[in-house]
Scaffold this active site. Structure first.
Site, PDB file in Angstrom:
ATOM      1  N   GLU A 136       0.855  -1.151   0.048  1.00 20.30           N
ATOM      2  CA  GLU A 136      -0.158  -0.066   0.069  1.00 20.30           C
ATOM      3  C   GLU A 136       0.864   1.175   0.059  1.00 20.30           C
ATOM      4  O   GLU A 136       1.992   1.308   0.667  1.00 20.30           O
ATOM      5  CB  GLU A 136      -1.022  -0.077   1.085  1.00 20.30           C
ATOM      6  CG  GLU A 136      -2.156  -1.031   1.124  1.00 20.30           C
ATOM      7  CD  GLU A 136      -3.006  -1.165   2.341  1.00 20.30           C
ATOM      8  OE1 GLU A 136      -4.053  -1.372   2.005  1.00 20.30           O
ATOM      9  OE2 GLU A 136      -2.423  -0.849   3.366  1.00 20.30           O
ATOM     10  N   CYS A 151       3.324   8.411   1.172  1.00 23.67           N
ATOM     11  CA  CYS A 151       3.998   7.356   2.205  1.00 23.67           C
ATOM     12  C   CYS A 151       3.973   6.079   1.278  1.00 23.67           C
ATOM     13  O   CYS A 151       3.069   5.608   0.969  1.00 23.67           O
ATOM     14  CB  CYS A 151       2.735   7.206   3.357  1.00 23.67           C
ATOM     15  SG  CYS A 151       3.480   5.822   4.392  1.00 23.67           S
ATOM     16  N   CYS A 158       6.120  -7.160   7.237  1.00 14.85           N
ATOM     17  CA  CYS A 158       6.987  -6.915   8.089  1.00 14.85           C
ATOM     18  C   CYS A 158       7.543  -7.809   8.978  1.00 14.85           C
ATOM     19  O   CYS A 158       6.661  -8.591   9.425  1.00 14.85           O
ATOM     20  CB  CYS A 158       6.489  -5.433   8.869  1.00 14.85           C
ATOM     21  SG  CYS A 158       7.836  -4.698   9.661  1.00 14.85           S
ATOM     22  N   CYS A 162       5.576  -4.896  15.576  1.00 15.45           N
ATOM     23  CA  CYS A 162       5.425  -3.885  16.694  1.00 15.45           C
ATOM     24  C   CYS A 162       3.839  -4.003  17.100  1.00 15.45           C
ATOM     25  O   CYS A 162       2.783  -4.061  16.095  1.00 15.45           O
ATOM     26  CB  CYS A 162       5.542  -2.474  16.088  1.00 15.45           C
ATOM     27  SG  CYS A 162       7.154  -2.360  15.356  1.00 15.45           S
ATOM     28  N   CYS A 165       0.844  -1.943  15.713  1.00 10.34           N
ATOM     29  CA  CYS A 165       0.683  -1.613  14.379  1.00 10.34           C
ATOM     30  C   CYS A 165       0.018  -2.808  13.445  1.00 10.34           C
ATOM     31  O   CYS A 165       0.482  -4.133  13.545  1.00 10.34           O
ATOM     32  CB  CYS A 165       2.441  -1.918  13.980  1.00 10.34           C
ATOM     33  SG  CYS A 165       2.329  -1.753  11.789  1.00 10.34           S
ATOM     34  N   GLU A 216      10.035  -2.293   7.022  1.00  6.01           N
ATOM     35  CA  GLU A 216      11.335  -1.614   7.748  1.00  6.01           C
ATOM     36  C   GLU A 216      12.071  -1.260   6.912  1.00  6.01           C
ATOM     37  O   GLU A 216      12.904  -2.246   6.280  1.00  6.01           O
ATOM     38  CB  GLU A 216      11.893  -2.256   8.964  1.00  6.01           C
ATOM     39  CG  GLU A 216      13.009  -2.049   9.561  1.00  6.01           C
ATOM     40  CD  GLU A 216      13.228  -0.578  10.019  1.00  6.01           C
ATOM     41  OE1 GLU A 216      12.583  -0.096  10.926  1.00  6.01           O
ATOM     42  OE2 GLU A 216      14.171   0.408   9.356  1.00  6.01           O
ATOM     43  N   SER A 247      11.525   6.232   7.816  1.00  7.85           N
ATOM     44  CA  SER A 247      11.302   6.139   9.290  1.00  7.85           C
ATOM     45  C   SER A 247      11.895   4.729   9.665  1.00  7.85           C
ATOM     46  O   SER A 247      11.342   3.702   8.955  1.00  7.85           O
ATOM     47  CB  SER A 247       9.884   6.078   9.308  1.00  7.85           C
ATOM     48  OG  SER A 247       9.478   5.801  10.725  1.00  7.85           O
ATOM     49  N   SER A 269      11.027   5.522  15.125  1.00  6.74           N
ATOM     50  CA  SER A 269       9.720   5.008  15.800  1.00  6.74           C
ATOM     51  C   SER A 269      10.101   4.735  17.435  1.00  6.74           C
ATOM     52  O   SER A 269      10.592   3.507  17.546  1.00  6.74           O
ATOM     53  CB  SER A 269       9.145   3.999  15.500  1.00  6.74           C
ATOM     54  OG  SER A 269       8.661   4.134  13.897  1.00  6.74           O
ATOM     55  N   LEU A 270      10.062   5.606  18.295  1.00 11.06           N
ATOM     56  CA  LEU A 270      10.456   5.558  19.668  1.00 11.06           C
ATOM     57  C   LEU A 270       9.570   4.830  20.469  1.00 11.06           C
ATOM     58  O   LEU A 270       9.388   3.801  20.894  1.00 11.06           O
ATOM     59  CB  LEU A 270      11.102   6.722  20.266  1.00 11.06           C
ATOM     60  CG  LEU A 270      11.784   6.527  21.541  1.00 11.06           C
ATOM     61  CD1 LEU A 270      13.256   5.944  21.238  1.00 11.06           C
ATOM     62  CD2 LEU A 270      11.925   8.022  22.115  1.00 11.06           C
ATOM     63  N   HIS A 271       8.406   5.579  20.577  1.00  9.39           N
ATOM     64  CA  HIS A 271       7.142   4.943  21.383  1.00  9.39           C
ATOM     65  C   HIS A 271       7.100   4.555  22.845  1.00  9.39           C
ATOM     66  O   HIS A 271       6.165   4.257  23.508  1.00  9.39           O
ATOM     67  CB  HIS A 271       6.525   3.630  20.417  1.00  9.39           C
ATOM     68  CG  HIS A 271       6.425   3.885  19.006  1.00  9.39           C
ATOM     69  ND1 HIS A 271       5.678   5.288  18.623  1.00  9.39           N
ATOM     70  CD2 HIS A 271       6.740   3.428  18.005  1.00  9.39           C
ATOM     71  CE1 HIS A 271       5.778   5.158  17.214  1.00  9.39           C
ATOM     72  NE2 HIS A 271       6.376   4.126  16.793  1.00  9.39           N
ATOM     73  N   ASN A 346      -4.357   4.672  16.554  1.00 13.42           N
ATOM     74  CA  ASN A 346      -5.488   4.392  15.381  1.00 13.42           C
ATOM     75  C   ASN A 346      -6.059   2.968  15.642  1.00 13.42           C
ATOM     76  O   ASN A 346      -5.211   1.782  15.356  1.00 13.42           O
ATOM     77  CB  ASN A 346      -5.105   4.546  14.112  1.00 13.42           C
ATOM     78  CG  ASN A 346      -4.744   5.832  13.592  1.00 13.42           C
ATOM     79  OD1 ASN A 346      -5.468   6.916  13.799  1.00 13.42           O
ATOM     80  ND2 ASN A 346      -3.536   6.041  13.032  1.00 13.42           N
ATOM     81  N   CYS A 389      -1.591   5.967  10.140  1.00 13.27           N
ATOM     82  CA  CYS A 389      -0.313   5.310  10.655  1.00 13.27           C
ATOM     83  C   CYS A 389      -0.625   3.946  11.400  1.00 13.27           C
ATOM     84  O   CYS A 389      -1.506   3.808  12.160  1.00 13.27           O
ATOM     85  CB  CYS A 389       0.124   6.266  11.609  1.00 13.27           C
ATOM     86  SG  CYS A 389       1.629   7.100  11.054  1.00 13.27           S
TER      87      CYS A 389
HETATM   88  S1  SF4 Z   1       5.580  -0.045  12.769  1.00 12.91           S
HETATM   89 FE1  SF4 Z   1       6.838  -0.484  10.929  1.00 12.91          FE
HETATM   90  S2  SF4 Z   1       8.335  -1.697  11.495  1.00 12.91           S
HETATM   91 FE2  SF4 Z   1       6.703  -1.840  13.162  1.00 12.91          FE
HETATM   92  S3  SF4 Z   1       5.731  -3.763  12.557  1.00 12.91           S
HETATM   93 FE3  SF4 Z   1       4.725  -1.747  11.766  1.00 12.91          FE
HETATM   94  S4  SF4 Z   1       5.410  -1.538   9.722  1.00 12.91           S
HETATM   95 FE4  SF4 Z   1       6.888  -3.174  10.784  1.00 12.91          FE
END
Ligand code: SF4
Length: 408
Positions: A136, A151, A158, A162, A165, A216, A247, A269-271, A346, A389
């Site tokens: 996408e 984007c 991936c 995470c 995500c 990633e 990113s 991506s710290l989070h 989200n 996101c």
């Molecule tokens: S935030 Fe990025 S690196 Fe982490 S699972 Fe989602 S797509 Fe992969």
């Protein structure tokens, strides 16, 4: 690979050990990436896609068919400046050569399997590549001006999982090739008719690229780097490195190389501000903990006060959004030219996380801002089409993975 030593100025034993370790790790990551290579760029009829070749590779391929090197510049102009996909439209090339090229080559685009436009004008493309795999791409227009960010995805699926995500619940299928990465941007521009490529400071509708889609990017570094070099080439698309942001979840051994070779902007991506929590939310943290990621940020060559590193921070209610977390964040990033993007979570089907309350988001933002860091709270875009996101996931996978109906 550049011969530059990827360390800060210190030449002590610790930093040289780190360099060795990073070099070893880099080789391991690149070798692993090769296992997930994209399919061949040659079609079953023997024609080869010219998109995604470097200038040198294009020259080699033209030499093989008996053409002079100056043809590279001509073709480059037609492919990347004019955006044509049909050799017969290349008016500076004689008809017999147009025909010869069309017999041997194509100028490819992925097929747009679906295109959805959100009520807020965000547009999500599901691109299908030659082997049927899909990824996408999202165009997020600026609400106030005629410009916007594209984007782009770097992998199908991936590996990183995470936990906040949706994309990360789709396992890695393969890396995208340079052609597939460049052509996401080109196909998005086709959709808005933005050809030829605007020159210099001429405003662009598709004005920035964020490598924040599926995957990633630093786990597919070679293809991403090749694609970005093509996109930045001044005789073609000519997008400035200042308008491209990669990113990463913190693939430390390749962050230095990215800054050194590409000089593009970095987002991390710290989070979370504690390793125990980040281990859980961004499992890559077990390999590259917060201190190492921040040390790589401190030495990132392209960072300056004019080009700050963006720290992305997803706001999860009761998990990482306390005032103590905000203060610790400020402590951790102090001294780094940085800004913090606060991203309201989200929700997606199957996730237990909840977005932080507006009040908590504001309190968090105020603490970060009063320490001198810009800390905008991002307005989720394209929520109605699952384009926001962390929500990207190909429709086919989504349907397989979830029995909860999603509005498509
Ligand atoms: S935030 Fe990025 S690196 Fe982490 S699972 Fe989602 S797509 Fe992969």
């Amino acid at each position: 690979m550049s011969s530059r030593t990827y360390t800060s100025t210190s030449a002590d034993a610790n930093s040289s050990a780190l360099t060795d370790l990073n070099a070893e790790e880099r080789s391991r990551i690149l070798a692993k990436a090769a296992l997930f290579s994209p399919p061949s760029a040659t079609l079953s009829d023997g024609r080869r896609d010219l998109v995604g070749l470097s200038r040198d590779e294009l020259t080699d391929i033209l030499t093989e068919i008996g053409e002079k090197p100056f043809r590279t510049k001509q073709l480059w102009h037609w492919i990347y400046h004019q955006g044509v996909t049909d050799f017969s439209r290349m008016s500076t090339i004689a008809k017999p050569l147009q025909q010869k090229l069309a017999e041997r080559f194509i100028i490819g685009r992925p097929e747009a399997a679906t295109v959805q436009t959100s009520s807020d004008e965000t547009r999500k493309f599901l691109f299908r590549f030659r082997d049927g795999q899909e990824a996408e791409t999202v165009y997020i227009p600026d609400r106030r001006e005629d410009r916007g960010a594209v984007c782009i995805s770097s992998q199908v699926g991936c590996t990183l999982s995470c936990t906040f995500c949706h994309t990360g619940t789709q396992k890695l299928v393969r890396n995208l090739g340079a052609a597939e990465i460049v052509s996401q941007f080109m196909a998005a521009r086709d959709s808005y008719g933005e050809w030829p490529s605007p020159k210099g400071e001429t405003p662009r509708l598709l004005s920035t690229i964020v490598l924040m889609g599926m995957g990633e990017p630093l786990y597919n570094y070679e293809n991403v780097a090749k694609a970005m070099k093509i996109i930045m080439d001044g005789e073609g698309i000519g997008l400035s490195r200042r308008r491209i942001t990669l990113s990463t979840s913190g693939v430390v051994p390749l962050m230095d190389r990215c800054g050194d070779e590409l000089g593009i902007n970095l987002a991390v991506s710290l989070h979370a501000v504690r390793n125990d929590l980040r281990d859980e939310i961004v499992p890559l943290n077990r390999k590259y903990p917060i201190e190492e990621v921040l040390a790589a940020c401190r030495r990132y060559p392209a960072a300056s006060n004019a080009r700050r590193i963006t720290f992305e921070y997803i706001m999860l209610r009761g998990i990482n959004d306390s005032e103590a977390d905000a203060r610790e964040l400020v402590r951790l990033i102090s001294g780094i030219p940085a800004k913090v993007n606060l991203i309201p979570f989200n929700p997606w089907p199957g996730s237990d996380y909840k977005p932080s309350t507006r009040e908590q988001q504001n309190r968090f933002a105020e603490i970060v801002m009063s320490a001198g860091f810009a800390s905008p709270i991002r307005t989720p875009r394209g929520r109605d089409i699952l384009a926001a996101c962390g929500q990207l996931k190909t429709a086919s996978e989504r349907a397989r993975a979830s029995s909860v109906p999603v509005s498509e």
